[in-house]
Design an enzyme around this catalytic site. Structure first.
Site, mmCIF file in Angstrom:
data_model
loop_
_atom_site.group_PDB
_atom_site.id
_atom_site.type_symbol
_atom_site.label_atom_id
_atom_site.label_comp_id
_atom_site.label_asym_id
_atom_site.label_seq_id
_atom_site.Cartn_x
_atom_site.Cartn_y
_atom_site.Cartn_z
ATOM 1 N N GLU A 133 0.740 -1.220 -0.037
ATOM 2 C CA GLU A 133 0.229 0.026 -0.026
ATOM 3 C C GLU A 133 1.258 1.755 0.032
ATOM 4 O O GLU A 133 0.508 2.567 -0.506
ATOM 5 C CB GLU A 133 -1.057 -0.043 1.298
ATOM 6 C CG GLU A 133 -2.205 -1.130 0.659
ATOM 7 C CD GLU A 133 -3.238 -0.940 1.968
ATOM 8 O OE1 GLU A 133 -3.401 0.051 2.845
ATOM 9 O OE2 GLU A 133 -3.788 -1.999 2.314
ATOM 10 N N GLU A 134 2.195 0.970 0.347
ATOM 11 C CA GLU A 134 3.178 2.148 0.476
ATOM 12 C C GLU A 134 3.502 2.746 -0.630
ATOM 13 O O GLU A 134 3.118 3.812 -1.093
ATOM 14 C CB GLU A 134 4.282 2.308 1.814
ATOM 15 C CG GLU A 134 5.518 3.303 1.484
ATOM 16 C CD GLU A 134 6.446 2.920 3.034
ATOM 17 O OE1 GLU A 134 7.743 3.690 2.280
ATOM 18 O OE2 GLU A 134 5.736 2.272 3.409
ATOM 19 N N ARG A 135 3.957 1.421 -1.448
ATOM 20 C CA ARG A 135 4.538 1.349 -2.822
ATOM 21 C C ARG A 135 3.162 2.278 -3.721
ATOM 22 O O ARG A 135 2.985 2.791 -4.598
ATOM 23 C CB ARG A 135 5.580 0.532 -2.763
ATOM 24 C CG ARG A 135 6.711 0.443 -2.457
ATOM 25 C CD ARG A 135 6.966 -1.051 -2.132
ATOM 26 N NE ARG A 135 7.973 -0.879 -1.762
ATOM 27 C CZ ARG A 135 8.795 -2.130 -0.754
ATOM 28 N NH1 ARG A 135 7.986 -3.780 -1.489
ATOM 29 N NH2 ARG A 135 9.561 -2.395 -0.638
ATOM 30 N N GLY A 158 2.820 5.662 -2.994
ATOM 31 C CA GLY A 158 3.758 6.498 -3.551
ATOM 32 C C GLY A 158 3.615 6.692 -4.976
ATOM 33 O O GLY A 158 3.827 7.904 -5.605
#
Length: 383
Positions: free
Chosen positions: A240-242, A245
């Site tokens: 989810e972070e990537r 981003g």
């Protein structure tokens, strides 16, 4: 990707919020080296923007990740990179595992106030000896009575100077490195925690800290899920972070290209606008095409993620491309601004400073390439 009126409503709300509550103050926050996270997050919490994908029983909207992606893309209207990055830590980096695997008590204590904007969170994974090699971390959490006793340090922690709690990855046993780690919720007012601010070449408005843990005690009930599953939980959080981003780059890259077109249309050399040179308008057309390609990849990855598919490869590709394209766009556009592009208060130089982190944070380019190669079956086996 099919956008609903709700998607458009969230995007519009975020764009208005950026215009009214963020961009008028970014120059001040950049100079100060910090932005008022509690004040800003509370305003976002009141609008429901910090819990879009989280359960309604803890204050969220209960929507899927595509709505979070829309918010991330709309935050690209920000004049700086540090503030949307810090927001993303709160919404998509330190909270996914807590929301998915945390007990109801933990979610009431930490997730609900984070969604409301009453608490600021951070994620504690990277260490001074390495960031991308998660398996090699050294911080320990040893059982003593009903507590974990934590010793070690964490490095490059976004929101670290202001955070009320940390989702900490630590070794809880001496077993295999992929099975001996756990995620633990750590209140940042616990005795034994010290913070040291890190000065950076970009992302100035986002406070970044090194955290030190000296015999810090937290109850064992602060464990997320089961002991030893922390590495797996963190790998899921990285997805989810990537994706966040990659989505967060899209609108900001378009904005840089738009600003460069306008500047080169007005600025003249040798009797004609700079934009009239074929090398300039061809290059800008090429960059615009690359941004659209990244948008298509990101949308596809998010759509697959929402439908329950494994998007490890697609998310890694999107993260890799986002970092490299951000550097490429900022560098190319800065060149066309000439000397103005090298001044500190220029939007292009701002992006040039801030965007360099994208190829490092959340897994360096080389880590993304390794993941892609592993899933392609082309990564040589270690002997």
């Amino acid at each position: 990707m099919q956008f609903t009126p709700e998607h458009e409503q969230i995007a519009d709300t975020v764009r208005k919020f950026v215009a009214n509550e963020i961009n008028p103050f970014t120059a001040e926050w950049e100079k100060a080296g910090i932005f008022p996270a509690r004040e800003l997050f509370k305003k976002m919490g009141d609008l429901g923007l910090l819990g879009i994908k989280y359960p309604t029983e803890f204050g969220g909207m209960g929507l899927d990740f595509s709505y979070s992606m829309v918010m991330a893309e709309a935050l690209g209207d920000c004049n700086v990179g540090g503030v949307p990055m810090a927001i993303g830590v709160q919404t998509d980096m330190c909270t996914p595992a807590l929301a998915r695997f945390g007990s109801d008590d933990l979610r009431k204590e930490f997730l609900a106030p984070a969604i409301a904007g009453d608490m600021v969170g951070c994620i504690g994974v990277s260490e001074v000896s390495g960031g991308s090699d998660v398996a090699a971390l050294k911080t320990t959490a040893r059982k003593d009575g009903g507590d974990y006793v934590i010793n070690g340090s964490k490095m490059w922690i976004t929101n670290g100077m202001q955070a009320d709690w940390c989702c900490l990855l630590a070794n809880t046993s001496d077993g295999p490195v992929h099975k001996n780690k756990s995620l633990i919720m750590v209140p940042m007012d616990a005795p034994g925690i010290t913070r040291q601010k890190i000065e950076k070449i970009g992302m100035h408005s986002s406070d970044t800290a090194q955290l030190f843990f000296d015999n810090v005690r937290v109850p064992q009930r602060n464990l997320i899920g089961q002991e030893g599953a922390g590495f797996m939980f963190q790998m899921l959080q990285f997805q989810e972070e990537r994706l966040y981003g990659a989505a967060g780059c899209l609108r900001s890259l378009d904005k840089l290209i738009d600003q460069t077109i306008e500047y080169t249309r007005q600025r003249q050399t040798f009797g004609q606008p700079i934009l009239n040179n074929q090398v300039v308008h061809f290059r800008l057309a090429e960059l615009r095409t690359e941004v659209e390609a990244l948008r298509a990849l990101t949308y596809r990855a998010v759509e697959s993620y929402v439908s329950g598919k494994d998007v490890t490869k697609l998310a890694s590709m999107a993260k890799l491309k986002a970092g490299r394209l951000s550097r490429e766009v900022a560098d190319s556009c800065l060149q066309y601004w000439g000397g103005m592009g090298f001044t500190a208060d220029n939007p292009i130089s701002q992006a040039y400073r801030d965007s360099r982190l994208i190829s490092i944070g959340g897994g360096a380019d080389e880590i993304m390439l390794g993941i892609i190669c592993k899933l392609e079956g082309t990564l040589p086996e270690r002997k």
